[in-house]
Design a protein around this motif. Structure first.
Motif, mmCIF file in Angstrom:
data_model
loop_
_atom_site.group_PDB
_atom_site.id
_atom_site.type_symbol
_atom_site.label_atom_id
_atom_site.label_comp_id
_atom_site.label_asym_id
_atom_site.label_seq_id
_atom_site.Cartn_x
_atom_site.Cartn_y
_atom_site.Cartn_z
ATOM 1 N N ASP A 27 1.005 -0.986 -0.025
ATOM 2 C CA ASP A 27 0.194 -0.041 0.486
ATOM 3 C C ASP A 27 0.767 1.456 -0.229
ATOM 4 O O ASP A 27 0.948 2.366 -0.880
ATOM 5 N N ALA A 28 1.662 1.625 0.896
ATOM 6 C CA ALA A 28 2.911 2.617 0.907
ATOM 7 C C ALA A 28 3.630 2.683 -0.274
ATOM 8 O O ALA A 28 3.369 4.507 -1.139
ATOM 9 N N ILE A 29 3.467 1.615 -1.099
ATOM 10 C CA ILE A 29 4.890 1.788 -2.971
ATOM 11 C C ILE A 29 3.623 2.433 -3.913
ATOM 12 O O ILE A 29 3.503 3.207 -4.141
ATOM 13 N N LYS A 30 1.887 1.909 -3.492
ATOM 14 C CA LYS A 30 1.205 2.360 -4.461
ATOM 15 C C LYS A 30 1.115 4.088 -3.682
ATOM 16 O O LYS A 30 0.434 4.691 -4.519
ATOM 17 N N LYS A 31 0.598 4.019 -3.025
ATOM 18 C CA LYS A 31 0.512 5.209 -2.484
ATOM 19 C C LYS A 31 1.292 6.358 -2.617
ATOM 20 O O LYS A 31 1.208 7.759 -3.404
ATOM 21 N N THR A 32 3.324 6.043 -2.210
ATOM 22 C CA THR A 32 3.662 7.346 -2.467
ATOM 23 C C THR A 32 4.929 6.917 -3.820
ATOM 24 O O THR A 32 5.406 8.594 -4.989
ATOM 25 N N LYS A 33 4.732 6.270 -5.251
ATOM 26 C CA LYS A 33 4.556 5.899 -6.274
ATOM 27 C C LYS A 33 6.054 6.414 -5.696
ATOM 28 O O LYS A 33 6.589 7.459 -7.386
ATOM 29 N N PRO A 34 6.913 5.916 -5.819
ATOM 30 C CA PRO A 34 8.559 6.656 -6.100
ATOM 31 C C PRO A 34 9.612 6.117 -7.509
ATOM 32 O O PRO A 34 8.577 5.254 -8.043
ATOM 33 N N LYS A 35 10.297 6.677 -7.695
ATOM 34 C CA LYS A 35 10.334 6.074 -9.241
ATOM 35 C C LYS A 35 11.867 4.809 -8.776
ATOM 36 O O LYS A 35 12.106 3.841 -9.237
ATOM 37 N N VAL A 36 12.264 5.563 -7.381
ATOM 38 C CA VAL A 36 13.782 4.138 -6.869
ATOM 39 C C VAL A 36 13.166 3.959 -5.105
ATOM 40 O O VAL A 36 12.865 4.865 -4.884
ATOM 41 N N ILE A 37 13.298 2.421 -4.975
ATOM 42 C CA ILE A 37 12.897 1.957 -3.924
ATOM 43 C C ILE A 37 14.511 1.692 -3.141
ATOM 44 O O ILE A 37 15.292 0.864 -3.686
ATOM 45 N N VAL A 38 14.583 1.882 -2.075
ATOM 46 C CA VAL A 38 16.064 1.488 -1.161
ATOM 47 C C VAL A 38 15.873 1.261 0.110
ATOM 48 O O VAL A 38 15.222 1.258 0.476
ATOM 49 N N SER A 39 16.264 -0.626 0.186
ATOM 50 C CA SER A 39 15.718 -1.474 0.807
ATOM 51 C C SER A 39 16.778 -1.575 1.696
ATOM 52 O O SER A 39 17.813 -2.355 0.914
ATOM 53 N N ALA A 40 17.093 -1.916 3.427
ATOM 54 C CA ALA A 40 18.103 -2.270 3.662
ATOM 55 C C ALA A 40 17.447 -3.486 4.824
ATOM 56 O O ALA A 40 16.565 -3.184 5.263
ATOM 57 N N MET A 41 19.036 -4.157 5.360
ATOM 58 C CA MET A 41 18.786 -4.800 6.076
ATOM 59 C C MET A 41 17.412 -6.800 5.828
ATOM 60 O O MET A 41 16.383 -6.358 6.282
ATOM 61 N N TRP A 42 17.673 -7.534 5.642
ATOM 62 C CA TRP A 42 17.366 -9.125 5.509
ATOM 63 C C TRP A 42 16.744 -9.057 6.620
ATOM 64 O O TRP A 42 17.485 -8.880 7.760
ATOM 65 N N PRO A 43 15.185 -9.600 6.911
ATOM 66 C CA PRO A 43 14.872 -10.409 5.407
ATOM 67 C C PRO A 43 13.465 -9.580 5.184
ATOM 68 O O PRO A 43 13.309 -9.270 4.396
ATOM 69 N N LEU A 44 13.893 -7.775 5.569
ATOM 70 C CA LEU A 44 13.082 -6.982 4.947
ATOM 71 C C LEU A 44 13.273 -6.244 3.367
ATOM 72 O O LEU A 44 12.212 -5.851 2.379
ATOM 73 N N THR A 45 14.412 -6.189 3.499
ATOM 74 C CA THR A 45 15.414 -6.395 1.996
ATOM 75 C C THR A 45 14.260 -7.814 0.675
ATOM 76 O O THR A 45 13.434 -6.873 -0.132
ATOM 77 N N THR A 46 14.174 -8.730 1.001
ATOM 78 C CA THR A 46 13.173 -9.565 0.087
ATOM 79 C C THR A 46 11.920 -9.717 0.869
ATOM 80 O O THR A 46 11.417 -9.494 -0.776
ATOM 81 N N VAL A 47 11.327 -9.279 1.637
ATOM 82 C CA VAL A 47 9.654 -9.003 1.780
ATOM 83 C C VAL A 47 9.608 -7.269 0.884
ATOM 84 O O VAL A 47 8.632 -7.618 -0.184
ATOM 85 N N SER A 48 10.563 -6.241 0.575
ATOM 86 C CA SER A 48 10.236 -5.303 -0.072
ATOM 87 C C SER A 48 9.970 -5.447 -1.871
ATOM 88 O O SER A 48 9.500 -4.926 -2.125
ATOM 89 N N VAL A 49 11.155 -6.247 -1.916
ATOM 90 C CA VAL A 49 10.992 -6.593 -3.508
ATOM 91 C C VAL A 49 9.545 -7.789 -3.950
ATOM 92 O O VAL A 49 9.473 -6.752 -4.600
ATOM 93 N N PHE A 50 8.799 -8.249 -2.848
ATOM 94 C CA PHE A 50 7.572 -9.098 -3.471
ATOM 95 C C PHE A 50 6.947 -7.946 -3.264
ATOM 96 O O PHE A 50 5.914 -8.243 -4.085
ATOM 97 N N ALA A 51 6.589 -7.104 -2.051
ATOM 98 C CA ALA A 51 5.926 -5.353 -2.234
ATOM 99 C C ALA A 51 5.419 -4.349 -3.032
ATOM 100 O O ALA A 51 4.953 -4.613 -3.837
#
Length: 361
Positions: A71-95
């Protein structure tokens, strides 16, 4: 450029600190930065530029963050997503995939995936590697903060070479530092400083044992101050008491202005079992402070260039650490040499390299 940074929270660790500093630099360069955190808490929240927005997913566990993050990605519509600290990185990819977003996603790895870390995390390296391989294939780039971190990830995954990029962490280089030893530490003894979260990975017991060894050998003109906090605080206090180091070790808690403490100390000591970069070592060097560190995988040896700019000792070896502490106090390296070396890790250079990487996609 609109950049969405995904983190667990704003805790005072090195990974959180580097992303706060990067975000501030990106805003200075005219970019829009939004943080998306599982919990809007932590001391580094106050360090953010006022122009930076923060979205609170209000999730206690990473497992429950997928839908809110979509929902946050849909709302913000970023050009770039930066995610750190596994397993949050994996969740971010699927999101990102499930949101239908066309954003580019960059995953930042801050830690070396060795058996020591796997044991601390309670997961096998094999399962961590499978998780990363499946999810990271969909990332534009996997950015590692040191050569050692990249090497450790390559060993446990089956990712193509094109996915990898190394960008050393950056630090704000202090323009001037004052020695406020009496004001901050109230002692005439040599000040040993350490700074990290109170966790098993940081291995403060070895450092405290090293100090105890020095006192037993007659080196009593020393006092250790530790900055930080965490789940092992009570355990560390018990170790201090057990070794009769109550008067020789002080726990000062988390401090936002770490540079004034570093510049007022005589030696910085780092005792971690496993690292990715060890931001605090670069910060100490930028203040012209000599360093003794465990040769933990992998950041310290890269920052100190295999011992050229500081002493490296075996992980968990209190005797070797004690000897290195005395050696460095008796024969310190030149302050200006250390400060000059630290400039290669400036936050300005780091922020620029990230933006250059983003612009390629």
């Amino acid at each position: 450029m609109k950049i969405l940074v995904v983190l667990p929270n704003f805790g005072g660790g090195g990974a959180e600190r580097i992303h706060a500093n990067l975000a501030n630099k990106w805003v200075e360069s005219g970019h829009e930065v939004i943080f998306c955190v599982l919990q809007k808490k932590g001391p580094l929240l106050s360090a953010l530029d006022n122009k930076i927005k923060v979205l609170d997913l209000n999730c206690n566990r990473i497992l429950f963050s997928l839908i809110p993050l979509i929902d946050a990605i849909k709302k913000t519509k970023p050009k770039v997503i930066v995610s750190a600290m596994w397993p949050l990185t994996t969740v971010s990819v699927f999101a990102k995939i499930l949101s239908g977003s066309q954003s580019k996603i960059f995953l930042v790895e801050h830690i070396a995936y060795e058996k020591t870390l796997a044991k601390l995390l309670g997961h096998s390296l094999f399962l961590i590697g499978i998780s990363k391989t499946i999810s990271y294939l969909f990332a534009n780039k996997v950015i590692s903060v040191s050569r050692g971190v990249e090497s450790s990830i390559r060993k446990i995954t089956f990712l193509p070479n094109s996915k990898f990029k190394i960008i050393y962490n950056g630090i704000p280089i202090p323009k001037s530092v004052k020695n406020e030893k009496q004001k901050l530490f109230s002692t005439n003894k040599k000040v040993l400083l350490a700074a990290a979260s109170f966790s098993d990975r940081k291995d403060f017991p070895t450092l405290i044992r090293a100090l105890s060894i020095l006192f037993s050998k007659g080196y009593t003109d020393l006092k250790l101050f530790i900055l930080g906090d965490g789940p092992m605080r009570d355990e560390i206090k018990n170790i201090i008491k057990y070794l009769n180091m109550d008067r020789n070790v002080e726990l000062l808690g988390y401090k936002s202005d770490i540079y004034k403490y570093m510049s007022s100390s005589d030696l910085f000591v780092h005792s971690s079992k496993v690292e990715g970069f060890a931001l605090v070592i670069a910060e100490a060097l930028s203040c012209g402070i000599n360093v003794v560190s465990t040769d933990s995988p992998y950041g310290p040896s890269e920052i100190l260039e295999n011992g050229k700019f500081g002493n490296l000792v075996k992980v968990g070896d209190a005797e070797q650490m004690a000897n290195a502490i005395i050696e460095k106090i008796v024969n310190p390296l030149d302050k200006e040499t250390l400060k000059q070396h630290a400039k290669k890790f400036s936050i300005e250079t780091c922020a620029k390299l990230y933006l250059e990487e983003f612009s390629q996609y």
